[in-house]
Design a protein around this motif. Structure first.
Motif, PDB file in Angstrom:
ATOM      1  N   LYS A  78     117.504 -40.601  99.002  1.00 29.77           N
ATOM      2  CA  LYS A  78     116.171 -41.457  98.234  1.00 29.77           C
ATOM      3  C   LYS A  78     115.078 -41.884  99.750  1.00 29.77           C
ATOM      4  O   LYS A  78     114.586 -41.530  99.855  1.00 29.77           O
ATOM      5  CB  LYS A  78     115.888 -42.573  97.602  1.00 29.77           C
ATOM      6  CG  LYS A  78     116.005 -42.169  95.566  1.00 29.77           C
ATOM      7  CD  LYS A  78     114.384 -41.853  95.328  1.00 29.77           C
ATOM      8  CE  LYS A  78     114.503 -41.832  94.276  1.00 29.77           C
ATOM      9  NZ  LYS A  78     114.230 -40.296  93.673  1.00 29.77           N
ATOM     10  N   ASN A  88     115.874 -40.092 102.473  1.00 30.18           N
ATOM     11  CA  ASN A  88     115.870 -38.907 103.386  1.00 30.18           C
ATOM     12  C   ASN A  88     113.755 -38.616 102.620  1.00 30.18           C
ATOM     13  O   ASN A  88     113.163 -38.177 103.620  1.00 30.18           O
ATOM     14  CB  ASN A  88     116.521 -37.964 102.812  1.00 30.18           C
ATOM     15  CG  ASN A  88     116.785 -37.041 104.529  1.00 30.18           C
ATOM     16  OD1 ASN A  88     116.715 -37.040 105.542  1.00 30.18           O
ATOM     17  ND2 ASN A  88     116.343 -35.711 103.965  1.00 30.18           N
ATOM     18  N   GLN A  89     114.444 -39.001 100.961  1.00 30.57           N
ATOM     19  CA  GLN A  89     113.030 -38.643 100.663  1.00 30.57           C
ATOM     20  C   GLN A  89     111.698 -38.635 101.199  1.00 30.57           C
ATOM     21  O   GLN A  89     110.701 -38.686 100.790  1.00 30.57           O
ATOM     22  CB  GLN A  89     113.221 -38.048  99.153  1.00 30.57           C
ATOM     23  CG  GLN A  89     114.398 -37.180  98.699  1.00 30.57           C
ATOM     24  CD  GLN A  89     114.341 -37.678  97.050  1.00 30.57           C
ATOM     25  OE1 GLN A  89     114.293 -38.177  96.484  1.00 30.57           O
ATOM     26  NE2 GLN A  89     114.829 -35.950  96.872  1.00 30.57           N
ATOM     27  N   GLU A 107     111.736 -40.452 103.995  1.00 21.22           N
ATOM     28  CA  GLU A 107     111.370 -40.112 105.645  1.00 21.22           C
ATOM     29  C   GLU A 107     111.752 -41.735 105.616  1.00 21.22           C
ATOM     30  O   GLU A 107     111.181 -41.616 107.284  1.00 21.22           O
ATOM     31  CB  GLU A 107     110.051 -39.964 105.160  1.00 21.22           C
ATOM     32  CG  GLU A 107     109.665 -38.135 105.318  1.00 21.22           C
ATOM     33  CD  GLU A 107     108.717 -37.405 105.871  1.00 21.22           C
ATOM     34  OE1 GLU A 107     107.863 -37.741 106.249  1.00 21.22           O
ATOM     35  OE2 GLU A 107     108.276 -36.862 104.920  1.00 21.22           O
ATOM     36  N   ARG A 160     111.756 -31.310  91.929  1.00 21.94           N
ATOM     37  CA  ARG A 160     113.444 -32.288  91.825  1.00 21.94           C
ATOM     38  C   ARG A 160     113.537 -31.263  93.111  1.00 21.94           C
ATOM     39  O   ARG A 160     113.502 -30.343  93.424  1.00 21.94           O
ATOM     40  CB  ARG A 160     114.261 -31.965  90.352  1.00 21.94           C
ATOM     41  CG  ARG A 160     115.057 -30.833  90.353  1.00 21.94           C
ATOM     42  CD  ARG A 160     114.954 -31.296  89.115  1.00 21.94           C
ATOM     43  NE  ARG A 160     116.706 -31.146  89.196  1.00 21.94           N
ATOM     44  CZ  ARG A 160     117.029 -31.240  87.997  1.00 21.94           C
ATOM     45  NH1 ARG A 160     117.511 -30.443  87.293  1.00 21.94           N
ATOM     46  NH2 ARG A 160     119.038 -31.592  88.352  1.00 21.94           N
ATOM     47  N   ALA A 189     114.690 -32.144 100.053  1.00 21.29           N
ATOM     48  CA  ALA A 189     115.361 -32.779 100.955  1.00 21.29           C
ATOM     49  C   ALA A 189     114.298 -34.151 101.038  1.00 21.29           C
ATOM     50  O   ALA A 189     114.067 -35.171 101.384  1.00 21.29           O
ATOM     51  CB  ALA A 189     115.513 -32.396 101.523  1.00 21.29           C
ATOM     52  N   VAL A 190     112.583 -33.114 101.655  1.00 18.62           N
ATOM     53  CA  VAL A 190     111.595 -34.189 102.298  1.00 18.62           C
ATOM     54  C   VAL A 190     110.853 -33.290 101.606  1.00 18.62           C
ATOM     55  O   VAL A 190     110.580 -31.813 101.382  1.00 18.62           O
ATOM     56  CB  VAL A 190     111.788 -33.666 103.617  1.00 18.62           C
ATOM     57  CG1 VAL A 190     112.340 -35.277 103.811  1.00 18.62           C
ATOM     58  CG2 VAL A 190     112.280 -32.916 104.117  1.00 18.62           C
ATOM     59  N   TYR A 191     109.506 -33.668 101.360  1.00 14.88           N
ATOM     60  CA  TYR A 191     108.629 -33.027 100.205  1.00 14.88           C
ATOM     61  C   TYR A 191     107.811 -32.230 100.656  1.00 14.88           C
ATOM     62  O   TYR A 191     106.795 -31.304 100.402  1.00 14.88           O
ATOM     63  CB  TYR A 191     107.276 -34.211  98.939  1.00 14.88           C
ATOM     64  CG  TYR A 191     108.590 -34.593  98.023  1.00 14.88           C
ATOM     65  CD1 TYR A 191     108.918 -34.523  96.991  1.00 14.88           C
ATOM     66  CD2 TYR A 191     109.611 -35.410  98.531  1.00 14.88           C
ATOM     67  CE1 TYR A 191     110.433 -34.576  96.152  1.00 14.88           C
ATOM     68  CE2 TYR A 191     110.285 -36.093  97.789  1.00 14.88           C
ATOM     69  CZ  TYR A 191     110.546 -35.514  97.049  1.00 14.88           C
ATOM     70  OH  TYR A 191     111.695 -35.962  95.670  1.00 14.88           O
ATOM     71  N   TYR A 206     103.369 -33.587  98.589  1.00 12.55           N
ATOM     72  CA  TYR A 206     104.152 -34.320  99.791  1.00 12.55           C
ATOM     73  C   TYR A 206     103.762 -35.991 100.235  1.00 12.55           C
ATOM     74  O   TYR A 206     104.672 -37.012 100.446  1.00 12.55           O
ATOM     75  CB  TYR A 206     102.918 -34.195 101.195  1.00 12.55           C
ATOM     76  CG  TYR A 206     103.606 -34.727 102.241  1.00 12.55           C
ATOM     77  CD1 TYR A 206     105.028 -34.686 102.540  1.00 12.55           C
ATOM     78  CD2 TYR A 206     102.744 -34.800 103.622  1.00 12.55           C
ATOM     79  CE1 TYR A 206     105.532 -35.605 103.660  1.00 12.55           C
ATOM     80  CE2 TYR A 206     103.469 -35.492 104.444  1.00 12.55           C
ATOM     81  CZ  TYR A 206     104.400 -36.092 104.379  1.00 12.55           C
ATOM     82  OH  TYR A 206     105.646 -36.720 105.565  1.00 12.55           O
ATOM     83  N   GLY A 237     104.931 -37.571  96.414  1.00 14.94           N
ATOM     84  CA  GLY A 237     106.640 -37.557  96.705  1.00 14.94           C
ATOM     85  C   GLY A 237     107.326 -38.666  97.235  1.00 14.94           C
ATOM     86  O   GLY A 237     107.793 -39.362  97.321  1.00 14.94           O
ATOM     87  N   THR A 238     106.846 -38.839  98.390  1.00 15.12           N
ATOM     88  CA  THR A 238     106.883 -39.667  99.445  1.00 15.12           C
ATOM     89  C   THR A 238     106.742 -41.075  99.427  1.00 15.12           C
ATOM     90  O   THR A 238     108.248 -41.505  99.603  1.00 15.12           O
ATOM     91  CB  THR A 238     106.857 -38.899 101.048  1.00 15.12           C
ATOM     92  OG1 THR A 238     106.896 -37.722 101.358  1.00 15.12           O
ATOM     93  CG2 THR A 238     107.802 -39.205 101.812  1.00 15.12           C
ATOM     94  N   ALA A 257     108.766 -42.236  96.450  1.00 11.34           N
ATOM     95  CA  ALA A 257     110.965 -42.620  96.784  1.00 11.34           C
ATOM     96  C   ALA A 257     110.614 -43.710  97.652  1.00 11.34           C
ATOM     97  O   ALA A 257     111.821 -44.575  97.565  1.00 11.34           O
ATOM     98  CB  ALA A 257     111.051 -41.045  98.258  1.00 11.34           C
TER      99      ALA A 257
END
Ligand code: HEM
Length: 478
Positions: A27, A29-30, A32, A425, A428-430, A439, A442-443, A446
């Motif tokens: 999470k 990582n997602q 950032e 789903r 790794a990153v959006y 993007y 999602g970020t 997370a």
């Protein structure tokens, strides 16, 4: 039997924290907050998924084994054998993912494991395949042993409770846990066999790379296996509710016609509901897609309705003592129902067109695993550690449970909102999505989830602390 159960419980509880830490890292990582190399993100995702499902299944297997040992004679050496084989399989998976960076996801869908483009080491594919085979063999032997032991005691023909549906007056009575474990073990054995066939084909492919298989057949085998494993984990956990709730409510819970009928229906529906994983496969015969939708809707009714009515009947005017175990069991039943409802929504063909492979999917299975099976497991462990003693109201664990609920709700909310926003789903990153709105959403979602995960882990830590205080006594108790 107590000692083998304690070793299982301790292993499951410790590994749960390790795999949850991987979830937190993913999470972060997602969001950032950290910057994991992508191959590590996918290796962690694979280990987290396979590991969590695996250990939670093991927890329920060991727990129902302990309960059954009150009624039937289990072979202790065989229970240890299952434990050590499972440990060997898990060590293999740890090495394949953390060292070899194997990252094909928890259902290692064909042909992905063989198209690594050097992202993961070739040996890690072999190790992952062999480890999954070792796990499958151990679990299959374990489940078949449960069926065998119950058959010796009650006779195979009585295990599914068909005698309750007959008109005969004198019938062989079986405890509810026997019925539930039979339904789960029969379906579980079929699922594991499908997984074993798939893994043997993978093994051939590994040694003879020119071989190629029918992708659709492998996908069917894969999801038959994965769907059934996740489902029976939940059903096995319900055996604790049927078996232990009466201890707190003072009301016996016995099998009757309705309970026997409902669980037999569940046996049939669980086998066919997996087709809902293949809606996107347009080459799948269309009739099977409808079977998937109908079986998914139907599977939600019998066992759920009967179990919830039974659970409400257990508390209504019973003067129940609300210690940790009944609290935790109730939370588990609510989580199971909520997650199940979200799953049925997603199993509707029209809705699945939109939610497929969005965060709605991890949202629903985290709900019924983290909020369903896990609290049921905690409730069982608490009861187990107290042994025959009167179960006191332990505030540390009860407050820990509430903190876990608060953290868990925020964590799950982020998943559900992501699903509604079409955030995919397994990213790794959006930024890789190439769509600015995905993007951003999602970020942010997370990042929103992270404090809640920390709260969730803190609550779980409090519950573990209260367990630790009881552990010594549980080990020496006869
Ligand atoms: C503190 C608890 C947990 C955290 C923080 C966590 C976090 C995560 C995250 C971030 C993902 C990736 C979602 C995505 O973007 O696709 C994930 C996937 C997954 N999680 Fe969890 N999780 C937790 C508990 C659990 C539990 C209890 C289970 C099962 C018993 C579980 C099983 C899975 C599975 C099967 C996947 C999918 C793996 C794949 O797609 O290959 N998780 N989890």
């Amino acid at each position: 039997m107590r000692k083998v159960t304690i070793v299982w419980m301790a292993t499951v509880l410790i590994l749960f924290l390790v795999f949850a830490a991987l979830g937190l890292l993913m999470k972060m990582n997602q969001a950032e907050f950290v910057n994991l190399p992508p191959e590590y993100f996918y290796a962690f995702l694979t280990l987290h998924g396979l590991g969590m499902i695996g250990i939670i299944f093991c927890g329920t297997f060991a727990g129902v084994g302990y309960l059954l040992s009150r009624y039937v004679k289990l072979n202790l050496s065989l229970m240890w054998f299952v434990y050590f084989f499972t440990a060997a399989g898990l060590i293999g998976l740890l090495l394949a993912t953390l060292v070899g960076k194997f990252g094909a996801g928890w259902y290692v869908l064909y042909p992905l494991p063989f198209y690594s483009q050097h992202t993961w080491a070739n040996w890690s594919v072999l190790l992952a395949i062999v480890s999954i085979i070792v796990l499958g063999v151990a679990w299959l032997i374990g489940l078949l042993h449960l069926i065998y032991a119950m058959s010796c005691q009650y006779g195979f023909k009585n295990l599914l409770g068909w005698q309750y549906l007959s008109k005969e007056e004198k019938i062989v009575e079986i405890p509810p846990s026997v019925l539930i474990v039979t339904v789960s073990s029969i379906t579980g054995s079929l699922g594991i066999e499908a997984g074993a066939v798939m893994m043997m084909m993978y093994l051939f492919k590994f040694f003879v790379p020119s071989l190629s298989f029918n992708v659709l057949i492998l996908k069917n085998l894969d999801f038959f296996f994965g769907h059934i494993l996740a489902n029976i984990t939940l059903y096995l956990a319900l055996a604790w509710v049927y078996e232990l709730f009466p201890k707190y409510s003072g009301r016996p819970l016995k099998i009757n016609k309705i309970i026997a009928f409902a669980w037999n229906c569940t046996l049939a529906f669980i086998l066919f509901a997996y087709f809902h994983h293949l809606y996107m496969d347009f080459v799948q015969p269309v009739g099977l897609q409808f079977v998937g939708q109908i079986a998914s809707y139907m599977s939600a009714v019998p066992a759920t309705a009967v179990t919830l009515f039974s659970a409400v009947g257990q508390i209504y005017r019973s003067g129940i003592r609300w210690s940790f175990t009944p609290f935790s069991f109730y939370l588990g039943l609510i989580g199971w129902t909520m997650g199940g409802f979200a799953a049925v929504v997603d199993s509707t063909i029209r809705v699945n067109l939109i939610f497929h492979n969005t965060l709605w999917v991890p949202a629903h299975f985290h709900t019924y695993l983290l909020f369903g099976v896990f609290p049921l497991f905690l409730g069982f462990v608490y009861d187990f550690l107290n042994g025959q003693n009167d179960v006191p109201r332990d505030w540390i664990s009860i407050i820990g449970l509430w903190i876990m609920v608060i953290g868990g709700l925020g964590f799950l909310l982020a998943f559900y909102l992501g699903g509604i926003d079409s955030v995919p789903r397994r990213f790794a990153v959006y930024s890789y999505s190439g769509i600015n709105q995905v993007y951003q959403h999602g970020t942010h979602l997370a990042a929103f989830a992270i404090p809640f995960i920390l709260i969730l882990l803190f609550g779980i830590g409090m519950i573990y602390f209260s367990f630790l205080r009881k552990l010594k006594q549980a080990w020496v108790e006869p």
